[in-house]
Design a protein around this motif. Structure first.
Motif, PDB file in Angstrom:
ATOM      1  N   GLY A 295      10.545  16.025  -7.873  1.00 44.16           N
ATOM      2  CA  GLY A 295       9.999  17.258  -7.328  1.00 44.16           C
ATOM      3  C   GLY A 295       9.014  17.062  -6.213  1.00 44.16           C
ATOM      4  N   MET A 296       9.052  15.910  -5.520  1.00 45.04           N
ATOM      5  CA  MET A 296       8.099  15.664  -4.445  1.00 45.04           C
ATOM      6  C   MET A 296       8.778  15.835  -3.097  1.00 45.04           C
ATOM      7  SD  MET A 296       5.216  15.230  -5.790  1.00 45.04           S
ATOM      8  CE  MET A 296       4.437  14.828  -7.341  1.00 45.04           C
ATOM      9  N   GLY A 297       7.980  15.688  -2.048  1.00 41.57           N
ATOM     10  CA  GLY A 297       8.490  15.968  -0.716  1.00 41.57           C
ATOM     11  C   GLY A 297       9.066  14.777  -0.014  1.00 41.57           C
ATOM     12  N   GLU A 298       9.325  14.924   1.286  1.00 41.77           N
ATOM     13  CA  GLU A 298      10.021  13.908   2.046  1.00 41.77           C
ATOM     14  C   GLU A 298       9.182  12.674   2.302  1.00 41.77           C
ATOM     15  OE1 GLU A 298      11.516  15.525   5.597  1.00 41.77           O
ATOM     16  OE2 GLU A 298      12.520  17.209   4.656  1.00 41.77           O
ATOM     17  N   GLY A 299       7.877  12.791   2.239  1.00 40.86           N
ATOM     18  CA  GLY A 299       7.035  11.677   2.634  1.00 40.86           C
ATOM     19  C   GLY A 299       7.074  10.495   1.699  1.00 40.86           C
ATOM     20  N   GLY A 300       7.751  10.621   0.577  1.00 45.46           N
ATOM     21  CA  GLY A 300       7.833   9.504  -0.350  1.00 45.46           C
ATOM     22  C   GLY A 300       7.722  10.008  -1.773  1.00 45.46           C
ATOM     23  N   VAL A 301       8.322   9.294  -2.684  1.00 47.85           N
ATOM     24  CA  VAL A 301       8.331   9.725  -4.077  1.00 47.85           C
ATOM     25  C   VAL A 301       6.931   9.663  -4.640  1.00 47.85           C
ATOM     26  CG1 VAL A 301       9.254   9.254  -6.348  1.00 47.85           C
ATOM     27  CG2 VAL A 301      10.684   8.929  -4.321  1.00 47.85           C
ATOM     28  N   GLY A 302       6.401  10.804  -5.033  1.00 49.63           N
ATOM     29  CA  GLY A 302       5.096  10.812  -5.671  1.00 49.63           C
ATOM     30  C   GLY A 302       3.930  10.739  -4.715  1.00 49.63           C
ATOM     31  N   ARG A 303       4.145  10.729  -3.399  1.00 45.75           N
ATOM     32  CA  ARG A 303       3.006  10.630  -2.477  1.00 45.75           C
ATOM     33  C   ARG A 303       2.133  11.867  -2.613  1.00 45.75           C
ATOM     34  NH1 ARG A 303       1.998   7.667   1.812  1.00 45.75           N
ATOM     35  NH2 ARG A 303       4.112   6.896   1.957  1.00 45.75           N
ATOM     36  N   TRP A 304       0.839  11.660  -2.553  1.00 44.91           N
ATOM     37  CA  TRP A 304      -0.119  12.758  -2.753  1.00 44.91           C
ATOM     38  C   TRP A 304      -0.933  12.938  -1.493  1.00 44.91           C
ATOM     39  CZ3 TRP A 304       0.203  16.250  -6.257  1.00 44.91           C
ATOM     40  CH2 TRP A 304      -0.874  17.109  -6.487  1.00 44.91           C
ATOM     41  N   ASN A 305      -1.067  14.188  -1.009  1.00 43.13           N
ATOM     42  CA  ASN A 305      -1.769  14.405   0.253  1.00 43.13           C
ATOM     43  C   ASN A 305      -3.217  14.804   0.074  1.00 43.13           C
ATOM     44  OD1 ASN A 305      -1.693  17.069  -0.548  1.00 43.13           O
ATOM     45  ND2 ASN A 305      -0.182  17.725   0.986  1.00 43.13           N
ATOM     46  N   GLY A 306      -3.707  14.804  -1.177  1.00 45.94           N
ATOM     47  CA  GLY A 306      -5.121  15.072  -1.404  1.00 45.94           C
ATOM     48  C   GLY A 306      -5.510  16.528  -1.305  1.00 45.94           C
ATOM     49  N   GLU A 307      -4.535  17.446  -1.214  1.00 44.88           N
ATOM     50  CA  GLU A 307      -4.844  18.860  -1.112  1.00 44.88           C
ATOM     51  C   GLU A 307      -4.179  19.664  -2.233  1.00 44.88           C
ATOM     52  OE1 GLU A 307      -3.613  20.011   2.729  1.00 44.88           O
ATOM     53  OE2 GLU A 307      -5.072  18.764   3.771  1.00 44.88           O
TER      54      GLU A 307
ATOM     55  N   ILE B  94       0.829  -1.200   0.000  1.00 49.04           N
ATOM     56  CA  ILE B  94       0.000   0.000   0.000  1.00 49.04           C
ATOM     57  C   ILE B  94       0.869   1.259   0.000  1.00 49.04           C
ATOM     58  CG2 ILE B  94      -1.615   1.339   1.413  1.00 49.04           C
ATOM     59  CD1 ILE B  94      -2.848  -1.407   2.222  1.00 49.04           C
ATOM     60  N   GLN B  95       1.944   1.247   0.761  1.00 44.88           N
ATOM     61  CA  GLN B  95       2.848   2.393   0.752  1.00 44.88           C
ATOM     62  C   GLN B  95       3.464   2.598  -0.628  1.00 44.88           C
ATOM     63  OE1 GLN B  95       3.151   4.611   3.367  1.00 44.88           O
ATOM     64  NE2 GLN B  95       1.449   3.320   4.014  1.00 44.88           N
ATOM     65  N   PHE B  96       3.802   1.508  -1.292  1.00 42.14           N
ATOM     66  CA  PHE B  96       4.362   1.611  -2.642  1.00 42.14           C
ATOM     67  C   PHE B  96       3.326   2.203  -3.595  1.00 42.14           C
ATOM     68  CE2 PHE B  96       5.692  -0.057  -6.796  1.00 42.14           C
ATOM     69  CZ  PHE B  96       7.043   0.287  -6.789  1.00 42.14           C
ATOM     70  N   LYS B  97       2.085   1.795  -3.465  1.00 43.53           N
ATOM     71  CA  LYS B  97       1.015   2.334  -4.306  1.00 43.53           C
ATOM     72  C   LYS B  97       0.826   3.827  -4.050  1.00 43.53           C
ATOM     73  CE  LYS B  97      -2.818   2.888  -6.652  1.00 43.53           C
ATOM     74  NZ  LYS B  97      -2.806   3.072  -8.113  1.00 43.53           N
ATOM     75  N   LEU B  98       0.856   4.241  -2.794  1.00 45.23           N
ATOM     76  CA  LEU B  98       0.701   5.663  -2.477  1.00 45.23           C
ATOM     77  C   LEU B  98       1.892   6.466  -2.984  1.00 45.23           C
ATOM     78  CD1 LEU B  98      -0.738   5.473   1.161  1.00 45.23           C
ATOM     79  CD2 LEU B  98      -1.984   5.848  -0.970  1.00 45.23           C
ATOM     80  N   ASN B  99       3.065   5.873  -2.963  1.00 46.03           N
ATOM     81  CA  ASN B  99       4.254   6.540  -3.481  1.00 46.03           C
ATOM     82  C   ASN B  99       4.271   6.601  -5.005  1.00 46.03           C
ATOM     83  OD1 ASN B  99       5.230   6.923  -0.908  1.00 46.03           O
ATOM     84  ND2 ASN B  99       6.584   5.149  -0.952  1.00 46.03           N
ATOM     85  N   HIS B 100       3.553   5.674  -5.642  1.00 47.05           N
ATOM     86  CA  HIS B 100       3.542   5.592  -7.109  1.00 47.05           C
ATOM     87  C   HIS B 100       2.092   5.452  -7.581  1.00 47.05           C
ATOM     88  CE1 HIS B 100       7.925   4.856  -6.959  1.00 47.05           C
ATOM     89  NE2 HIS B 100       7.628   4.137  -5.904  1.00 47.05           N
ATOM     90  N   PRO B 101       1.329   6.552  -7.608  1.00 43.25           N
ATOM     91  CA  PRO B 101      -0.106   6.470  -7.939  1.00 43.25           C
ATOM     92  C   PRO B 101      -0.388   5.912  -9.322  1.00 43.25           C
ATOM     93  CG  PRO B 101       0.459   8.619  -7.003  1.00 43.25           C
ATOM     94  CD  PRO B 101       1.744   7.938  -7.304  1.00 43.25           C
ATOM     95  N   GLN B 102       0.595   5.947 -10.213  1.00 41.30           N
ATOM     96  CA  GLN B 102       0.379   5.449 -11.571  1.00 41.30           C
ATOM     97  C   GLN B 102       0.311   3.935 -11.645  1.00 41.30           C
ATOM     98  OE1 GLN B 102       3.199   6.581 -10.359  1.00 41.30           O
ATOM     99  NE2 GLN B 102       5.019   5.688 -11.309  1.00 41.30           N
ATOM    100  N   VAL B 103       0.660   3.247 -10.567  1.00 41.63           N
ATOM    101  CA  VAL B 103       0.666   1.781 -10.557  1.00 41.63           C
ATOM    102  C   VAL B 103      -0.769   1.255 -10.477  1.00 41.63           C
ATOM    103  CG1 VAL B 103       1.301  -0.256  -9.219  1.00 41.63           C
ATOM    104  CG2 VAL B 103       2.975   1.559  -9.599  1.00 41.63           C
ATOM    105  N   HIS B 104      -1.158   0.455 -11.448  1.00 45.84           N
ATOM    106  CA  HIS B 104      -2.489  -0.154 -11.450  1.00 45.84           C
ATOM    107  C   HIS B 104      -2.432  -1.641 -11.192  1.00 45.84           C
ATOM    108  CE1 HIS B 104      -5.974  -2.102 -13.570  1.00 45.84           C
ATOM    109  NE2 HIS B 104      -6.626  -1.217 -12.835  1.00 45.84           N
TER     110      HIS B 104
END
Length: 533
Positions: A426-438, A111-121
């Protein structure tokens, strides 16, 4: 003139394309498409869906939990009691609990990998990130093959249930064909959202069947049974039975697919925790009670070992809806893997087009047909399922999660610093590509121009990994990151080794089982009418 597909692709991707930068408007004047929708990362699998006819991202976390339970738990319920009969009560319970905790841990990593890489289906997309084109094709084939084998296994179980209910009055192939047709209808909706009610009914069906089976075992126990706290046996015998609980948690291959259709992917761990908590508790209670009253003679599927024909029919009858829905879910997942890959970024994915529906229906029919042929036409089908589980489920459920951790640690701290992670993508410390919904990436303003600029500045080191210098930089930086997070890296490596062991040992006992089956004449004729109950 642009085609409709090109127009659709452009409109679907405008929120990931940088705006015209001839001026620098204020935040109040910035067009809406300069930032991605607030509830979606910029590289989401399905993109913005507000204007589309078919919307995929509609699942809530309780619905995903029900879908997972409906698809996964029934097979474990039928197979785990025989494992306890082989290794003994105490080792069996310890093994079930340990595997449940292990599966929960690997669920978290996926799940963490999915959140870090939203393009993964799918696992195929994850394989591409880890190992390139070859990894994508191997992982994609493995996911598809395991889903089809899972569907075939449920068709076979449905055939057994129909045979028990009708006292075997029809040919086994006919029962399987009937069940295949019903599973096809379940699998046809384009989105998982249309299967939420069916999945809830399937869970009720499974629970009812388990309760009826336990009552039947208590009412008609096996006489002169000898229960053992522990049972000594050879490695081959023990691991052959242990594969049942090992693969009773083998639902991780569809996590990426389900999470991609969630409204809030950040809640995915709630679904996974619900699944693993329920599955572990249910497995322990059902298998222990079944073993206590049926003894070492309990087989797989466990319902067949019930000493009363009436209770056997009651249990199989109650479980029939669950087998039906689970088989349909496997076929739906298998078809969706290639449907999304084929039409990703094209209008046929979200619109009611003739081509879209034609390909979707054709894909579902193909998956069901292949599963049907395997279930009735391959005499050693159960062993084929075990081979598929050993080759793929061992990695998808356990081993590959360790690679996810090692990859993200290496990328996150590429260059040996957290700043390297910010520049990479260009993403932040929380993980590559993680999205915070805001509309922001971990507190960093989403700025496509700055992201591309930083990416290009670091391209020689971050992208050109095919060159010898690129590989050297990548390996050096990853090693530095792993040393910095030694505990996480060690756990990840142990996870990979565990997956490797399960894969190799599973292949050994399965291949040996096939040889023994042929030597003893247990292999039946293909497309035979025997009911196998």
């Amino acid at each position: 003139m642009a085609s409709k597909d090109e127009e659709y692709r452009h409109s679907a991707l405008t929120y990931t394309t940088s705006p015209n930068t001839t001026s620098t408007p204020s935040s109040q004047d910035t067009p809406a498409h300069d930032h991605p929708p607030s509830d979606q990362p910029p590289n989401d699998v399905f993109g913005p869906e507000s204007t589309h006819s078919i919307k995929y991202k509609t699942l809530t976390w309780p619905t995903v939990a029900l879908l997972m339970i409906a698809e996964i738990v029934s097979n474990g319920m039928l197979s785990i009691p025989s494992a306890i009969a082989t290794v003994g009560l105490v080792p069996g319970v310890i093994l079930i609990i340990f595997l449940g905790l292990f599966a929960t841990y690997t669920s978290y990593l996926l799940i963490q990998f999915k959140l870090n890489h939203p393009q993964v289906h799918s696992m195929g997309d994850a394989g591409f990130i880890l190992f390139g084109v070859v990894g994508r094709e191997i992982f994609a084939f493995g996911t598809f093959a395991f889903a089809v084998l899972g569907c075939g296994s449920l068709l076979f179980t449905g055939q057994q249930a129909l045979s028990v209910l009708s006292d075997g009055k029809l040919c086994g192939v006919v029962y399987t064909a009937i069940f295949s047709g019903a599973s096809l209808l379940v699998a046809l909706p384009r989105t998982f959202h249309h299967l939420n009610i069916a999945s809830a009914l399937a869970c009720v069906s499974m629970l009812s069947a388990g309760v009826l089976a336990v009552i039947g075992a208590i009412a008609h126990p096996t006489p002169d049974r000898h229960l053992r706290a522990a049972q000594s046996s050879s490695f081959y015998t023990a691991f052959l039975s242990v594969t049942n609980p090992v693969f009773a948690y083998a639902g991780h291959f569809m996590f990426f697919v389900l999470i991609s259709e969630m409204k809030n992917p950040q809640h995915a761990m709630r679904s996974a925790s619900t699944l693993q908590g329920f599955a572990t508790s249910y497995y322990v209670l059902f298998s222990v009670l079944t073993y206590i009253y049926l003894g070492p003679s309990v087989g797989s599927p466990s319902f067949i070992s019930l000493n009363s024909g009436a209770w056997r029919k009651a249990a199989f009858g109650a479980a029939l809806p669950n087998f039906l829905v689970a088989g349909g879910l496997y076929a739906h997942t298998a078809a969706k893997l290639y449907f999304v890959r084929l039409f990703r970024g094209r209008r046929h994915l979200h619109a009611h087009t003739t081509l879209g529906w034609g390909v979707w229906i054709g894909g579902v029919v193909f998956c069901i047909a292949v599963a049907f042929v395997l279930a009735v036409g391959v005499p050693i089908f159960n062993y084929i399922v075990a081979l598929g589980a050993s080759l793929f489920a061992s990695w998808f459920t356990y081993g590959v999660a360790g690679f996810f951790v090692l990859w993200d640690l290496g990328v996150r701290y590429r260059g040996g610093t957290r700043e390297g992670a910010r520049r990479w993508g260009g993403m932040g410390e929380g993980g590559v590509g993680r999205w915070n919904g805001e509309g922001k990436g971990d507190g960093q303003d989403w700025d496509e121009e700055k992201r591309v600029e930083d990416y290009v500045l670091n391209s020689r080191r971050e992208v050109d990994v095919r060159s010898s210098n690129g590989r050297l930089y990548q390996w050096r930086d990853a090693t530095r990151a792993w040393k910095r997070h030694l505990a996480q890296s060690t756990l990840a490596i142990c996870t990979v080794l565990a997956g490797s062991f399960i894969c190799v040992a599973g292949l050994y006992v399965t291949i040996r089982g096939i040889v023994d089956a042929y030597d003893t004449g247990e292999v039946s004729e293909p497309f035979g009418c025997q009911s196998d109950v």
